[in-house]
Design a protein around this motif. Structure first.
Motif, PDB file in Angstrom:
ATOM      1  N   ARG A   1       0.887  -1.287  -0.131  1.00  0.00           N
ATOM      2  CA  ARG A   1      -0.047  -0.020   0.116  1.00  0.00           C
ATOM      3  C   ARG A   1       0.879   1.183  -0.097  1.00  0.00           C
ATOM      4  O   ARG A   1       1.764   1.450   1.118  1.00  0.00           O
TER       5      ARG A   1
ATOM      6  N   VAL B   1      -2.995   4.633  -2.876  1.00  0.00           N
ATOM      7  CA  VAL B   1      -4.134   5.582  -2.191  1.00  0.00           C
ATOM      8  C   VAL B   1      -3.583   7.182  -2.616  1.00  0.00           C
ATOM      9  O   VAL B   1      -2.715   7.733  -2.442  1.00  0.00           O
TER      10      VAL B   1
ATOM     11  N   ASP C   1      -7.411   3.666  -3.783  1.00  0.00           N
ATOM     12  CA  ASP C   1      -8.494   4.252  -3.016  1.00  0.00           C
ATOM     13  C   ASP C   1      -8.332   5.614  -2.803  1.00  0.00           C
ATOM     14  O   ASP C   1      -7.049   6.289  -2.832  1.00  0.00           O
TER      15      ASP C   1
END
Length: 336
Positions: free
Chosen positions: A173, A198, A222
């Motif tokens: 991530r 993200v 995201d």
């Protein structure tokens, strides 16, 4: 050392820089670089195409050619040079946005008040216009669009260079803090198919489709709206701050880095992507950029030691400095 004519030339170039800036702006607005893409042309031919005054255009092109932007041949035709390629619309690493931003009245007016900054430390832009630069942009949307265009032109070169210089493969991530329209994440996700991104920025920014949608990568990202001055998303392996810290004073930078430090997963990294100020008297574009920062925002360009001090104050350790193929470096921070 005795003064010479070469020293006079240096002073003249600096003192009369506004005229060079105006000349760049003029040929950009007339699309001269685009018009020369098909081959050399005289000032008369260019003026006819652009509805300009032939002699005035010639005089502007002549001085720019003396600086390596365009080249005049024996038949008084002007040619594109490698430098002039940066003035083309949609060309590689186009600098049209940067030229426009630097020559807009609010920016040039602020530069005239640099003596006030030198005397007091107050940002010249804020002194002249009564508000901070980014607040001024929000109040003047057309200028904000110019700024976004200028930053995009810089980011395009940065994004690929950063994605290729750093191994993101071990991360699951990656948070791009203040990531704009997602250009960096596009490059990272293309190279590393196992990574999830993200995009963290203001609500009005992350709500735009941006480049992630165009690249077909939205499902791997995201979008989180928020304020990097108060917090960042928790639990990521890598936090990227690309050309963020140079906009802000040291105390603000430390606060942003502390937010990243608190949010980091175990073994995570913070990557600060910025230019690095070189030592000594070497002529370097980062020094000119630092003068811009001094004039327009409360930030600055920094040396490696100055970045290290920011990391240390935020509870981080500067682990290494990684060069890229572009003008920026990657400063990797780990938990101290």
């Amino acid at each position: 050392m005795e003064p010479t004519h070469s020293h006079v030339g240096v002073i003249m170039d600096l003192a009369w820089g506004c005229f060079y800036a105006g000349a760049l702006n003029a040929v950009m607005q007339l699309g001269i670089a685009d018009r020369l893409a098909t081959g050399p042309k005289t000032a008369e031919e260019l003026a006819s195409e652009a509805s300009a005054h032939p002699l005035s255009l010639y005089r502007v092109l002549r001085v720019l050619a003396s600086k390596g932007i365009f080249a005049e041949d024996a038949e008084r035709r002007f040619h594109l040079t490698p430098a002039a390629q940066h003035l083309r619309t949609g060309g590689p690493f186009s600098m049209q946005g940067m030229v426009q931003l630097g020559t807009l009245p609010p920016t040039m007016e602020a530069a005239l008040h640099l003596p006030h900054t030198v005397k007091t430390g107050q940002c010249a832009f804020e002194y002249r216009h009564g508000v901070a630069f980014f607040e001024y942009l929000s109040q003047h949307p057309p200028l904000g669009e110019v700024f976004d265009k200028a930053m995009a032109s810089v980011s395009d070169a940065d994004n690929r260079a950063v994605a290729e210089a750093y191994d993101f493969g071990a991360a699951s991530r990656v948070v791009d803090v203040g990531g704009g329209l997602g250009g960096l994440l596009v490059e990272v996700l293309r190279i590393y198919p196992s990574v999830r991104g993200v995009l963290y920025d203001r609500p009005e920014v992350v709500g735009q489709p941006g480049r992630l949608a165009a690249a077909g990568l939205d499902e791997r990202v995201d979008r989180i709206a928020g304020d990097l001055f108060t917090s960042v998303p928790e639990g990521a392996d890598i936090y990227v701050l690309k050309r963020i810290l140079h906009d802000w004073a040291d105390d603000t930078c430390v606060a942003i880095l502390k937010h990243c430090r608190r949010a980091m997963a175990a073994g995570a990294r913070v990557l600060v992507v910025d230019a690095l100020m070189p030592p000594g008297n070497t002529d370097h574009p980062t020094k000119a950029l630092d003068l811009c920062m001094l004039t327009v925002v409360p930030g600055r360009e920094r040396t490696e030691a100055e970045f290290e001090a920011l990391f240390r104050a935020a509870g981080l350790k500067l682990a290494r400095v990684i060069p890229t193929a572009d003008s920026v470096v990657i400063l990797e921070g780990i938990a101290a």
